[in-house]
Design a protein around this motif. Structure first.
Motif, short mmCIF file in Angstrom:
data_model
loop_
_atom_site.label_atom_id
_atom_site.label_comp_id
_atom_site.label_asym_id
_atom_site.label_seq_id
_atom_site.Cartn_x
_atom_site.Cartn_y
_atom_site.Cartn_z
N LYS A 254 -30.27 1.43 9.76
CA LYS A 254 -28.97 1.22 9.14
C LYS A 254 -28.88 1.95 7.81
O LYS A 254 -27.83 2.41 7.42
CB LYS A 254 -28.72 -0.29 8.91
N ASP B 193 -24.95 -0.16 5.36
CA ASP B 193 -23.93 -1.19 5.26
C ASP B 193 -24.30 -2.19 4.17
O ASP B 193 -25.46 -2.43 3.88
CB ASP B 193 -23.77 -1.93 6.59
N ASP B 194 -23.28 -2.80 3.57
CA ASP B 194 -23.53 -3.81 2.55
C ASP B 194 -24.08 -5.10 3.16
O ASP B 194 -24.69 -5.90 2.47
CB ASP B 194 -22.23 -4.12 1.79
N ASP B 195 -23.85 -5.30 4.45
CA ASP B 195 -24.33 -6.51 5.11
C ASP B 195 -25.85 -6.59 5.13
O ASP B 195 -26.42 -7.67 5.05
CB ASP B 195 -23.82 -6.57 6.56
N PHE B 196 -26.50 -5.46 5.21
CA PHE B 196 -27.95 -5.45 5.31
C PHE B 196 -28.65 -5.30 3.96
O PHE B 196 -29.87 -5.27 3.91
CB PHE B 196 -28.40 -4.34 6.26
N SER B 197 -27.90 -5.20 2.89
CA SER B 197 -28.54 -5.03 1.58
C SER B 197 -29.32 -6.29 1.19
O SER B 197 -30.39 -6.20 0.58
CB SER B 197 -27.50 -4.69 0.51
N ASP B 198 -28.81 -7.47 1.54
CA ASP B 198 -29.54 -8.71 1.25
C ASP B 198 -30.83 -8.79 2.05
O ASP B 198 -31.87 -9.20 1.54
CB ASP B 198 -28.67 -9.93 1.56
#
Length: 145
Positions: free
Chosen positions: A124, A130-135
């Motif tokens: 990714k 994506d910002d979803d996977f930054s955490d």
């Protein structure tokens, strides 16, 4: 004649024991004892000794079948109630374990699970991030994966 008397006495004694058990607020057990006590009475009423002589036209035989049916219904009712109570207790006992087991993240040491979790995150990141996977990436980096 003696067999019918003995069966009737056993049935009466069993119903007395069921009454005492019900008085002690153990209703499921009392119902089960009553069901067992009704079986000899039902066998006496069916005329098991003189089965061939007049079972089909005997009102007492049909009453005996009714008593046996009642005993069967009582057995099935107590089993159903116990199964429902047991299921709810098992669910209540298993619920905290299921929540704690699923809320815990799977951290792979030397098993290779960490590499499998890292591969999609890396894919990714290469495709635009994506910002979803930054955490998720932050948690993986924190644990050194």
């Amino acid at each position: 004649m003696l067999a019918e008397t003995v069966c009737s006495a056993v049935a009466a004694a069993g119903l007395g024991i069921a009454a005492v058990t019900a008085y002690r607020k153990r209703f499921l057990t009392a119902t089960r004892i009553a069901a067992y006590a009704l079986v000899p009475a039902g066998l006496v009423l069916t005329g098991a000794v003189a089965w061939v002589a007049g079972t089909a036209f005997s009102p007492s035989a049909w009453a005996g079948f009714g008593v046996l049916g009642l005993a069967w219904v009582l057995f099935m009712t107590t089993r159903t109630i116990e199964r429902r109570r047991g299921t709810r207790k098992e669910r209540a006992a298993a619920a905290p374990e299921a929540v704690t087991g699923s809320a815990r993240p799977a951290v792979g040491g030397s098993t290779g699970a960490g590499k499998a979790a890292q591969a999609p995150a890396a894919g990714k990141k290469q495709s635009g991030g994506d910002d979803d996977f930054s955490d998720i990436e932050a948690i993986l980096k924190k644990h050194g994966i």
